[in-house]
Motif scaffolding. Structure first.
Motif, PDB file in Angstrom:
ATOM      1  N   LEU A 110      20.939  69.948  48.244  1.00 57.37           N
ATOM      2  CA  LEU A 110      21.912  68.949  47.795  1.00 57.37           C
ATOM      3  C   LEU A 110      21.739  67.624  48.543  1.00 57.37           C
ATOM      4  CD1 LEU A 110      25.093  71.203  47.431  1.00 57.37           C
ATOM      5  CD2 LEU A 110      23.915  69.999  45.585  1.00 57.37           C
ATOM      6  N   LYS A 111      21.389  67.709  49.824  1.00 58.67           N
ATOM      7  CA  LYS A 111      21.110  66.475  50.579  1.00 58.67           C
ATOM      8  C   LYS A 111      19.930  65.736  49.972  1.00 58.67           C
ATOM      9  CE  LYS A 111      22.940  67.964  55.070  1.00 58.67           C
ATOM     10  NZ  LYS A 111      22.626  68.345  56.467  1.00 58.67           N
ATOM     11  N   GLN A 112      18.909  66.504  49.572  1.00 52.96           N
ATOM     12  CA  GLN A 112      17.745  65.880  48.930  1.00 52.96           C
ATOM     13  C   GLN A 112      18.132  65.272  47.588  1.00 52.96           C
ATOM     14  OE1 GLN A 112      14.362  68.535  48.544  1.00 52.96           O
ATOM     15  NE2 GLN A 112      13.424  67.267  46.956  1.00 52.96           N
ATOM     16  N   THR A 167      18.894  66.472  38.194  1.00 51.60           N
ATOM     17  CA  THR A 167      18.863  66.745  39.639  1.00 51.60           C
ATOM     18  C   THR A 167      17.705  66.027  40.315  1.00 51.60           C
ATOM     19  OG1 THR A 167      17.442  68.714  39.459  1.00 51.60           O
ATOM     20  CG2 THR A 167      19.835  69.052  39.280  1.00 51.60           C
ATOM     21  N   PRO A 212      25.828  61.128  39.271  1.00 49.53           N
ATOM     22  CA  PRO A 212      26.633  61.367  40.481  1.00 49.53           C
ATOM     23  C   PRO A 212      26.850  62.850  40.722  1.00 49.53           C
ATOM     24  CG  PRO A 212      27.984  60.459  38.699  1.00 49.53           C
ATOM     25  CD  PRO A 212      26.570  60.355  38.253  1.00 49.53           C
ATOM     26  N   ILE A 213      26.806  63.260  41.996  1.00 49.65           N
ATOM     27  CA  ILE A 213      27.038  64.653  42.384  1.00 49.65           C
ATOM     28  C   ILE A 213      28.509  64.801  42.749  1.00 49.65           C
ATOM     29  CG2 ILE A 213      26.426  66.468  44.025  1.00 49.65           C
ATOM     30  CD1 ILE A 213      23.691  65.034  44.333  1.00 49.65           C
ATOM     31  N   TYR A 259      27.629  63.815  34.927  1.00 49.64           N
ATOM     32  CA  TYR A 259      27.759  64.116  36.362  1.00 49.64           C
ATOM     33  C   TYR A 259      27.128  65.472  36.631  1.00 49.64           C
ATOM     34  CZ  TYR A 259      31.540  66.466  33.958  1.00 49.64           C
ATOM     35  OH  TYR A 259      32.253  67.223  33.050  1.00 49.64           O
ATOM     36  N   LYS A 284      20.783  63.864  46.739  1.00 51.88           N
ATOM     37  CA  LYS A 284      21.509  62.598  46.860  1.00 51.88           C
ATOM     38  C   LYS A 284      20.594  61.396  46.632  1.00 51.88           C
ATOM     39  CE  LYS A 284      25.285  64.125  49.856  1.00 51.88           C
ATOM     40  NZ  LYS A 284      25.918  64.035  51.195  1.00 51.88           N
ATOM     41  N   SER A 285      19.299  61.595  46.918  1.00 51.06           N
ATOM     42  CA  SER A 285      18.357  60.491  46.722  1.00 51.06           C
ATOM     43  C   SER A 285      17.527  60.650  45.445  1.00 51.06           C
ATOM     44  CB  SER A 285      17.420  60.366  47.927  1.00 51.06           C
ATOM     45  OG  SER A 285      16.691  61.568  48.116  1.00 51.06           O
TER      46      SER A 285
END
Length: 407
Positions: free
Chosen positions: A351-353, A94, A361-362, A337, A355-356
């Motif tokens: 979850l937005k954080q 993560t 892959p999420i 994944y 992404k970077s």
């Protein structure tokens, strides 16, 4: 930067003991959010989960978790070593989890670290002693405990720790953190009130998941006293819809068909089918006193083949796990994944954080992923849902239909 705690769970089902662990995790870490890695359709002991992973994810979110990620079934239905390796790898991937907080009978991270590091060093004296005990027919946990005692490399207190299930998992979490060179800091909370496998509640509010599953089968009205109101509400909804609670014996017919229509040579290709047990399986099946998974396990059980190992073996048969599909090389590569089962509003921001920060892959739906491991997850969902009393294709193939749970 947010302070994020991770927990590794099954919530089969969620109960007040789990709530206590979550509350203490927040108190101990002062975290801003909790990420849970949770088994899907089947659990570490080889049993189908009592309720769907979606229902259990909702239980977790309503109790205080912020993001629930699925532990791929390639790792979920495994002995402690691989279960821990896969779960820690998910948390590490993560890129946001700072601490792993796990329950243990010991409550002492120092003692657990000492044993874990010795196991990592794998002194030849200890390894040879383990092999000797395995050759005598002992299971791996028993062989490890006896070898550690005989070698004198561990204290009496440390050896005693090896015989308790949450300590065993804790040791493997520590080993996985080391093997993965993870930056995650481990912390442990002492398990209280109820033993891991207690068949009856020993406290007015806290009972083991084992005893709650037993109550669900025989005295469902008693369960409400041992689970949070939100969990009880979800359970009642799922039971009314014919989606639980699932027992291993509900899968007796597909298991019987798999064994009866396979030759010993075909059975030998399945994962963990070793030492000729496929011949015993074929030989014992016609002589069972009654048609049930429990009767089959009782007939097969030996010193070497514990109930948990046999349940996993039968789960691998049900799920079509072959030695090729679950080879060590694939397992060592880790999960492919991050499968999101659910999130809260705070979890959405996390979850937005991710992404970077995430190194994998999420995935929000199975259709978004073509990895070999997700095929095994779908198979586990189908097989677990085939134990529901009401059969619906959307439940069987919920991996394709259901979006993540939002709370």
């Amino acid at each position: 930067m947010m302070n994020i705690a991770g927990v590794i769970v099954e919530y089969n089902p969620f109960h007040y003991g789990h709530q206590l662990h979550l509350d203490r995790t927040r108190q101990l870490t002062g975290c801003d959010a909790v990420v849970a890695v949770m088994s899907g359709g089947f659990t570490q002991r080889g049993e189908p989960a009592s309720f769907s992973k979606w229902a259990r994810a909702e239980m977790a979110l309503r109790a205080g978790c912020d993001v629930v990620l699925e532990l791929p079934s390639a790792y979920a239905v495994q002995p402690a070593e691989w279960f821990a390796y896969g779960a820690v790898a998910v948390l590490e991937a993560t890129g946001v989890v700072d601490q792993l907080v796990f329950g243990s009978e010991s409550g002492s991270l120092e003692h657990l670290q000492t044993v874990a590091m010795l196991m990592e060093q794998e002194p030849e004296q200890l390894q040879q002693s383990i092999r000797d005990y395995l050759n005598q027919g002992w299971s791996y946990p028993a062989a490890l405990s006896r070898a550690a005692t005989a070698s004198g490399l561990l204290s009496t207190e440390a050896v005693a720790m090896l015989q308790q299930p949450n300590n065993t998992l804790g040791l493997q979490y520590l080993r996985a953190i080391h093997q993965l060179n993870s930056r995650i800091t481990p912390l442990t909370i002492q398990r209280e009130q109820s033993g891991y496998h207690d068949l009856q509640p020993t406290h007015e509010q806290i009972a083991s998941a084992t005893s709650i599953r037993r109550m669900l089968q025989h005295e469902p009205e008693r369960v409400a006293a041992y689970v949070p109101p939100a969990t009880w509400e979800i359970m009642q909804r799922e039971i009314a819809a014919g989606r639980g609670s699932v027992q291993m014996d509900a899968l007796w017919l597909p298991l019987l068909q798999r064994i009866a229509t396979s030759s010993p040579e075909m059975l030998a290709e399945y994962y963990d089918m070793n030492e000729g047990i496929e011949h015993r399986l074929k030989r014992l099946l016609p002589s069972l006193p009654e048609p049930s998974v429990n009767q089959l396990i009782d007939s097969l059980k030996t010193k070497r083949y514990t109930r948990a190992r046999l349940q996993r073996l039968l789960a691998h048969l049900l799920l079509g796990h072959t030695k090729n599909s679950l080879n060590e090389q694939m397992l060592r590569r880790g999960p492919g994944y991050l499968r999101v089962l659910g999130f809260t509003q705070r979890g959405r921001s996390l979850l937005k954080q991710m992404k970077s920060t995430a190194s994998l892959p999420i995935i929000m739906r199975a259709a978004d992923c073509e990895h070999e491991q997700i095929i095994l997850d779908i198979q586990a969902t189908v097989m677990q849902a085939s134990g529901f009393t009401v059969q619906q294709m959307r439940d069987l193939y919920s991996d394709y239909y259901y979006p993540p749970v939002r709370v």
